[in-house]
Scaffold this motif. Sequence first.
Motif, PDB file in Angstrom:
ATOM      1  N   SER A 341       0.865  -1.179   0.000  1.00  0.00           N
ATOM      2  CA  SER A 341       0.000   0.000   0.000  1.00  0.00           C
ATOM      3  C   SER A 341       0.899   1.225   0.000  1.00  0.00           C
ATOM      4  CB  SER A 341      -0.935   0.006   1.213  1.00  0.00           C
ATOM      5  OG  SER A 341      -0.246   0.391   2.389  1.00  0.00           O
ATOM      6  N   TYR A 342       0.321   2.390  -0.143  1.00  0.00           N
ATOM      7  CA  TYR A 342       1.097   3.620  -0.289  1.00  0.00           C
ATOM      8  C   TYR A 342       1.876   3.968   0.981  1.00  0.00           C
ATOM      9  CZ  TYR A 342      -1.387   4.593  -4.680  1.00  0.00           C
ATOM     10  OH  TYR A 342      -1.879   4.541  -5.961  1.00  0.00           O
ATOM     11  N   PHE A 343       1.354   3.595   2.138  1.00  0.00           N
ATOM     12  CA  PHE A 343       2.016   3.931   3.407  1.00  0.00           C
ATOM     13  C   PHE A 343       2.533   2.693   4.130  1.00  0.00           C
ATOM     14  CE2 PHE A 343      -0.662   7.595   2.538  1.00  0.00           C
ATOM     15  CZ  PHE A 343       0.184   8.660   2.850  1.00  0.00           C
ATOM     16  N   ALA A 344       2.763   1.619   3.391  1.00  0.00           N
ATOM     17  CA  ALA A 344       3.327   0.412   4.001  1.00  0.00           C
ATOM     18  C   ALA A 344       4.689   0.728   4.617  1.00  0.00           C
ATOM     19  CB  ALA A 344       3.450  -0.686   2.955  1.00  0.00           C
ATOM     20  N   ARG A 544      -6.412   3.365   1.954  1.00  0.00           N
ATOM     21  CA  ARG A 544      -7.397   2.435   1.389  1.00  0.00           C
ATOM     22  C   ARG A 544      -7.941   2.958   0.060  1.00  0.00           C
ATOM     23  NH1 ARG A 544      -9.594  -1.465   4.586  1.00  0.00           N
ATOM     24  NH2 ARG A 544      -8.805  -1.579   6.731  1.00  0.00           N
ATOM     25  N   VAL A 545      -8.291   4.242   0.018  1.00  0.00           N
ATOM     26  CA  VAL A 545      -8.849   4.820  -1.208  1.00  0.00           C
ATOM     27  C   VAL A 545      -7.831   4.732  -2.350  1.00  0.00           C
ATOM     28  CG1 VAL A 545      -9.671   6.950  -2.283  1.00  0.00           C
ATOM     29  CG2 VAL A 545     -10.408   6.359   0.032  1.00  0.00           C
ATOM     30  N   LEU A 546      -6.580   5.036  -2.054  1.00  0.00           N
ATOM     31  CA  LEU A 546      -5.545   5.018  -3.092  1.00  0.00           C
ATOM     32  C   LEU A 546      -5.240   3.599  -3.557  1.00  0.00           C
ATOM     33  CD1 LEU A 546      -3.090   7.618  -1.506  1.00  0.00           C
ATOM     34  CD2 LEU A 546      -4.562   7.980  -3.501  1.00  0.00           C
ATOM     35  N   THR A 547      -5.046   2.695  -2.601  1.00  0.00           N
ATOM     36  CA  THR A 547      -4.641   1.328  -2.949  1.00  0.00           C
ATOM     37  C   THR A 547      -5.758   0.582  -3.660  1.00  0.00           C
ATOM     38  OG1 THR A 547      -3.197   1.324  -0.999  1.00  0.00           O
ATOM     39  CG2 THR A 547      -3.621  -0.785  -2.061  1.00  0.00           C
ATOM     40  N   ALA A 548      -6.975   0.645  -3.104  1.00  0.00           N
ATOM     41  CA  ALA A 548      -8.103  -0.046  -3.721  1.00  0.00           C
ATOM     42  C   ALA A 548      -8.600   0.665  -4.975  1.00  0.00           C
ATOM     43  CB  ALA A 548      -9.242  -0.193  -2.714  1.00  0.00           C
ATOM     44  N   GLY A 549      -8.129   1.883  -5.202  1.00  0.00           N
ATOM     45  CA  GLY A 549      -8.438   2.565  -6.456  1.00  0.00           C
ATOM     46  C   GLY A 549      -7.762   1.913  -7.645  1.00  0.00           C
ATOM     47  N   ARG A 550      -6.705   1.121  -7.379  1.00  0.00           N
ATOM     48  CA  ARG A 550      -6.052   0.312  -8.410  1.00  0.00           C
ATOM     49  C   ARG A 550      -5.497   1.178  -9.547  1.00  0.00           C
ATOM     50  NH1 ARG A 550     -10.597  -2.137  -6.120  1.00  0.00           N
ATOM     51  NH2 ARG A 550     -10.633  -4.430  -5.981  1.00  0.00           N
TER      52      ARG A 550
END
Length: 596
Positions: A341-344, A544-550
């Motif tokens: 994810s973006y902030f992993a 969540r919004v960024l990652t699941a936005g694919r």
Amino acid sequence: MPLTSAADPAHGIAMYGEPALPEGFTHLPYANPDAAKGGSIRLPESGSFDSLKPWVLKGNPAFPLLTMPGVLAETLMLRSLDEPFTLYGLLAETVETDPDRTWVEFALRPEARFSDGSPVTVEDVMWSYETLGTQGHPRYRAAWGKVAKMEQTGPHKIRITFNTPDRELALLMGMRPVLKKAQWEGKDFAQSGLEVPIGSGPYVIEKVDPGRSLTLRKNPDWWGKDLPVNQGLHNLDRITYDYYGDANAMFEAFKGGELDVWRELSPSRWENEFDFPAVTSGQVVLSDIPNNRPTGITGFVMNTRNPIFADWRVRQALIEAFNWQFINNTLSGGKDQRITSYFANSDLGMTPGAPAEGRELSLLQPFAADLPPGTIEGYALPEGTDRPLDRAALKRATKLLAEAGWTVRDGQLVNAEGKPFRFEILLNLSGSAITTAAEMRQMSEIYAQALHSLGISPVITLLDSAQYTQRTNTYAFDMTWFDRALSLSPGNEHLLYWGANGVTEPGTRNLMGMNSPAAEAMIAAMLNSTSREDYVAAVHALDRVLTAGRYVIPVGFAPASHLAHDKTLKFPATTPIYGDYPGFLPETWWREGGAS
């Protein structure tokens, strides 16, 4: 430490709580005040440059002038690399604000001077802020749009009042470069150019060979050399950046002793190819520098301005076709860890596959009807397989594409009108900050082979850095490589990264062209959080919004930087939480004995 009362001048300011360092501190914790002074360093850069103005959109600027904060054009305050988001006075002696941070006031140090000996004035600060906010690069404009007024409130004081609730603005206003008004007044500031900027920082530009090299020389009359915040920083007398057309030429130059530092991006090459004579003789030493910052996002970004990428099912299908496990084994021997994810890699990252709960859920719930599946329920990337083709993933991809209206006819993926699914993968011949052009191309070629199984035949195009910058600044691409480093204190910059204005405004970081009210609402929640708990929940929700936005097909990351360097080059024993980040190399380094 006692809390600073409202509107009391302070030596520093933190996004949450109080600065870690008390008033009267002697040096930053990751700087060595006893470091030797003098000597030089030669560092590599890829590509070329044709401008010395990194503050405007036009041109291809010399990148070090942008990434070395305060080295040429100083800011009112300096960001500590050992705290998530804390600033200490630099050009400004003190900062004050009200409890709600509706305004901020800086007291300029009377002794501050530009490199030509002229004083840094309130007029210079106000001109710089307004000019950058109206004529500068888009990264400056969003915050400037939230300024209601800027006024001089004393011989050395500037007060900025905001028109929008946004607690981060008080800090952002301390991080704008201060330029000399008299140098640029009457000129078209928005144009690129090679005029040498006059700054107040520790270095001046000594020599420019456009597109080939840039040399910075320590200013012996630098006004700020005795400030506590600068102790142990800017130790070298001369910093030279040599530009190379490709990574292989750069690496050979390093092995031949023409460069002093090499940042290795490939884990397998770091393990297997650093046994050349300079290493075995001890002239070059190998250092690993860990960090605790988020992974950010690196990989192939899909431009949703192109209608073929507008459907999340298509984007998920293209993610399914990217067999990360096989690619990682092929290119790095399986050494890289995948970005999930973006902030992993930080406490700001969402938990992959887990549903949103509590505050995260309440923030996302109003947008539930418009969010892609998995945003609230939980989303995780496909695991992949060690075989060249992940047939289970390709089967899932085929099903998703069919649901989106794409089917295979005569070996080609086409829509209902028979139009083929075609796109271009655009790459920079110079590579990126964390990935070489060769690795990008290898990944693209392996990926293209998998896409053939879906009836897709992408075209891979390689451009020089100037052409690449022009096309990405204007969003004239389908898919391209994307690097976006993220901090431990995300804030207003995320409107530049993901905000709806970036769909049409050139030069933003919103390469995917996303227009997500949910993302902007999560950013607003971040900016107005008054507790750490609410802030983290808002960042989790944004993740969540960024990652699941694919929007991006993520690749891997390294939790430590691999640096090979000349044995006489040293860096402090204390590594900041941001690790090897702009502000660390070469700012904290020194040459043993001060010799070149």
